[in-house]
Design a protein around this motif. Sequence first.
Motif, mmCIF file in Angstrom:
data_model
loop_
_atom_site.group_PDB
_atom_site.id
_atom_site.type_symbol
_atom_site.label_atom_id
_atom_site.label_comp_id
_atom_site.label_asym_id
_atom_site.label_seq_id
_atom_site.Cartn_x
_atom_site.Cartn_y
_atom_site.Cartn_z
ATOM 1 N N ALA A 106 0.663 -1.338 0.050
ATOM 2 C CA ALA A 106 -0.015 -0.367 0.156
ATOM 3 C C ALA A 106 0.958 1.548 0.066
ATOM 4 C CB ALA A 106 -0.863 0.068 1.366
ATOM 5 N N PHE A 107 1.688 1.064 0.942
ATOM 6 C CA PHE A 107 2.817 1.969 0.783
ATOM 7 C C PHE A 107 3.858 2.552 -0.343
ATOM 8 C CE2 PHE A 107 2.642 2.711 5.393
ATOM 9 C CZ PHE A 107 3.405 3.752 5.507
ATOM 10 N N LEU A 108 3.706 1.745 -1.726
ATOM 11 C CA LEU A 108 4.018 1.606 -2.597
ATOM 12 C C LEU A 108 3.166 2.227 -3.600
ATOM 13 C CD1 LEU A 108 6.877 0.948 -4.397
ATOM 14 C CD2 LEU A 108 5.898 -1.343 -5.048
ATOM 15 N N ASP A 109 2.227 1.435 -3.407
ATOM 16 C CA ASP A 109 0.809 1.751 -5.066
ATOM 17 C C ASP A 109 0.402 3.143 -4.190
ATOM 18 O OD1 ASP A 109 1.254 -0.950 -5.404
ATOM 19 O OD2 ASP A 109 -1.238 -1.398 -4.326
ATOM 20 N N LEU A 110 0.502 4.034 -3.543
ATOM 21 C CA LEU A 110 0.218 5.151 -2.778
ATOM 22 C C LEU A 110 1.380 6.610 -2.469
ATOM 23 C CD1 LEU A 110 -2.845 3.453 -0.639
ATOM 24 C CD2 LEU A 110 -2.678 4.583 -3.304
ATOM 25 N N ASP A 111 2.020 6.144 -2.716
ATOM 26 C CA ASP A 111 3.642 7.014 -2.616
ATOM 27 C C ASP A 111 3.314 7.146 -1.291
ATOM 28 O OD1 ASP A 111 4.505 6.458 -5.717
ATOM 29 O OD2 ASP A 111 2.317 8.310 -6.045
ATOM 30 N N GLY A 112 3.350 6.395 -0.300
ATOM 31 C CA GLY A 112 3.796 6.601 1.495
ATOM 32 C C GLY A 112 4.607 7.318 1.765
ATOM 33 N N TYR A 113 6.090 7.107 0.843
ATOM 34 C CA TYR A 113 7.122 7.354 1.282
ATOM 35 C C TYR A 113 7.436 8.370 -0.514
ATOM 36 C CZ TYR A 113 8.005 4.775 -3.270
ATOM 37 O OH TYR A 113 7.624 4.242 -4.214
ATOM 38 N N GLN A 114 8.243 8.966 0.283
ATOM 39 C CA GLN A 114 9.454 9.889 -0.697
ATOM 40 C C GLN A 114 10.647 10.106 -0.498
ATOM 41 O OE1 GLN A 114 7.528 14.157 -1.035
ATOM 42 N NE2 GLN A 114 5.461 13.709 -0.971
ATOM 43 N N CYS A 115 11.191 10.384 0.631
ATOM 44 C CA CYS A 115 12.876 9.993 0.709
ATOM 45 C C CYS A 115 12.557 8.704 1.244
ATOM 46 C CB CYS A 115 13.431 11.226 1.423
ATOM 47 S SG CYS A 115 13.287 11.123 2.864
ATOM 48 N N GLY A 116 12.151 7.959 1.413
ATOM 49 C CA GLY A 116 12.351 7.096 2.758
ATOM 50 C C GLY A 116 12.671 6.658 3.860
ATOM 51 N N TYR A 117 13.413 7.504 4.270
ATOM 52 C CA TYR A 117 14.021 7.459 5.705
ATOM 53 C C TYR A 117 13.056 7.064 7.106
ATOM 54 C CZ TYR A 117 17.771 7.952 8.970
ATOM 55 O OH TYR A 117 18.910 8.420 9.952
ATOM 56 N N CYS A 118 12.225 7.912 6.796
ATOM 57 C CA CYS A 118 11.285 7.700 7.969
ATOM 58 C C CYS A 118 10.443 5.829 7.640
ATOM 59 C CB CYS A 118 9.984 8.601 8.411
ATOM 60 S SG CYS A 118 8.769 9.054 6.915
ATOM 61 N N THR A 119 10.330 5.877 6.306
ATOM 62 C CA THR A 119 9.300 4.471 5.449
ATOM 63 C C THR A 119 9.247 3.587 6.676
ATOM 64 O OG1 THR A 119 9.415 5.772 3.678
ATOM 65 C CG2 THR A 119 8.250 3.535 3.598
ATOM 66 N N PRO A 120 10.247 2.492 6.831
ATOM 67 C CA PRO A 120 10.712 1.024 7.812
ATOM 68 C C PRO A 120 9.847 1.423 9.115
ATOM 69 C CG PRO A 120 12.846 2.026 6.854
ATOM 70 C CD PRO A 120 12.145 2.917 6.592
ATOM 71 N N GLY A 121 9.845 2.879 9.800
ATOM 72 C CA GLY A 121 9.144 3.151 10.936
ATOM 73 C C GLY A 121 8.214 3.482 11.066
ATOM 74 N N GLN A 122 7.301 4.048 9.457
ATOM 75 C CA GLN A 122 6.124 4.634 9.202
ATOM 76 C C GLN A 122 5.449 3.225 8.718
ATOM 77 O OE1 GLN A 122 4.346 7.184 9.438
ATOM 78 N NE2 GLN A 122 6.299 8.813 8.662
ATOM 79 N N ILE A 123 6.158 2.675 8.228
ATOM 80 C CA ILE A 123 5.481 0.964 7.812
ATOM 81 C C ILE A 123 4.843 0.296 9.102
ATOM 82 C CG2 ILE A 123 5.605 -1.078 6.815
ATOM 83 C CD1 ILE A 123 6.769 0.002 4.234
ATOM 84 N N CYS A 124 6.110 -0.194 10.337
ATOM 85 C CA CYS A 124 6.122 -0.860 11.567
ATOM 86 C C CYS A 124 5.291 -0.082 12.011
ATOM 87 C CB CYS A 124 7.854 -0.838 12.105
ATOM 88 S SG CYS A 124 8.542 -2.228 11.505
ATOM 89 N N SER A 125 4.815 1.309 12.211
ATOM 90 C CA SER A 125 3.839 1.948 12.768
ATOM 91 C C SER A 125 2.808 1.142 12.451
ATOM 92 C CB SER A 125 4.351 3.160 13.110
ATOM 93 O OG SER A 125 3.782 3.241 14.294
ATOM 94 N N ALA A 126 2.524 1.637 11.105
ATOM 95 C CA ALA A 126 1.709 0.607 10.529
ATOM 96 C C ALA A 126 0.349 -0.497 10.943
ATOM 97 C CB ALA A 126 1.022 1.409 9.318
ATOM 98 N N LEU A 127 1.611 -1.375 11.052
ATOM 99 C CA LEU A 127 0.973 -2.402 11.100
ATOM 100 C C LEU A 127 0.839 -2.757 12.613
ATOM 101 C CD1 LEU A 127 4.369 -4.211 9.981
ATOM 102 C CD2 LEU A 127 2.283 -4.873 9.200
ATOM 103 N N GLY A 128 1.360 -1.091 13.479
ATOM 104 C CA GLY A 128 0.834 -1.977 15.098
ATOM 105 C C GLY A 128 -0.262 -1.046 15.523
ATOM 106 N N VAL A 129 -0.513 0.314 14.324
ATOM 107 C CA VAL A 129 -2.491 0.814 14.251
ATOM 108 C C VAL A 129 -3.240 -0.155 13.764
ATOM 109 C CG1 VAL A 129 -3.022 2.028 13.220
ATOM 110 C CG2 VAL A 129 -1.198 3.110 13.526
ATOM 111 N N ILE A 130 -3.098 -1.134 12.633
ATOM 112 C CA ILE A 130 -3.851 -2.338 12.028
ATOM 113 C C ILE A 130 -4.501 -2.671 13.857
ATOM 114 C CG2 ILE A 130 -4.521 -3.609 10.382
ATOM 115 C CD1 ILE A 130 -1.948 -1.831 8.632
#
Length: 189
Positions: free
Chosen positions: A97-121
Amino acid sequence: MTPVPPTYSAIILNINGEKYTLPVDHRTTLLDALREHLDLTGTKKGCDQGQCGACTLLIDGRRAVSCLQLAVAAEGREITTIEGVAEGQQLHPVQQAFLDLDGYQCGYCTPGQICSALGVIEEHAAGWPSAVTDDVRPEAGPPPLSADEIRERMSGNLCRCGAYVSIVQAVAQAAEAQTTEAEAEEAAA
């Protein structure tokens, strides 16, 4: 094996389903153990004060900022970093979903965002309320996972590029996919 100094402990960390044994200074954070001792550099070092969320990972399925977690305190716990989220070459639905919807830009925060999203869900599915949940009574069940709910639940993860709109959409899409999959499995059982 060389003797371990008194300020060090030889610990065993269970990371992404693999066990790693390493001697660490008692003051070593989990973040530094991952990056500097185990070369697992997907988890990023941002503020080193627990405020930006770049180092977010999962410990026993719950979100944690690894810059504030001592490595010795993580022994015996199930640690999941961004490197352990995908199933081989198959991306996790949150990653996709992050890939499909451009949920990243530089990508630096993306690993933490993805792990957080897993926890949120998972937290949402378990019925945990957030600060914006209208009805927090347990019998009310999980609130709708609205954009406001997602923003509040993801508020501990900062994105310097400002990809928040896409991140919220990615979390919503991944949560919907997970719900649909769970309902299909339940119907098949």
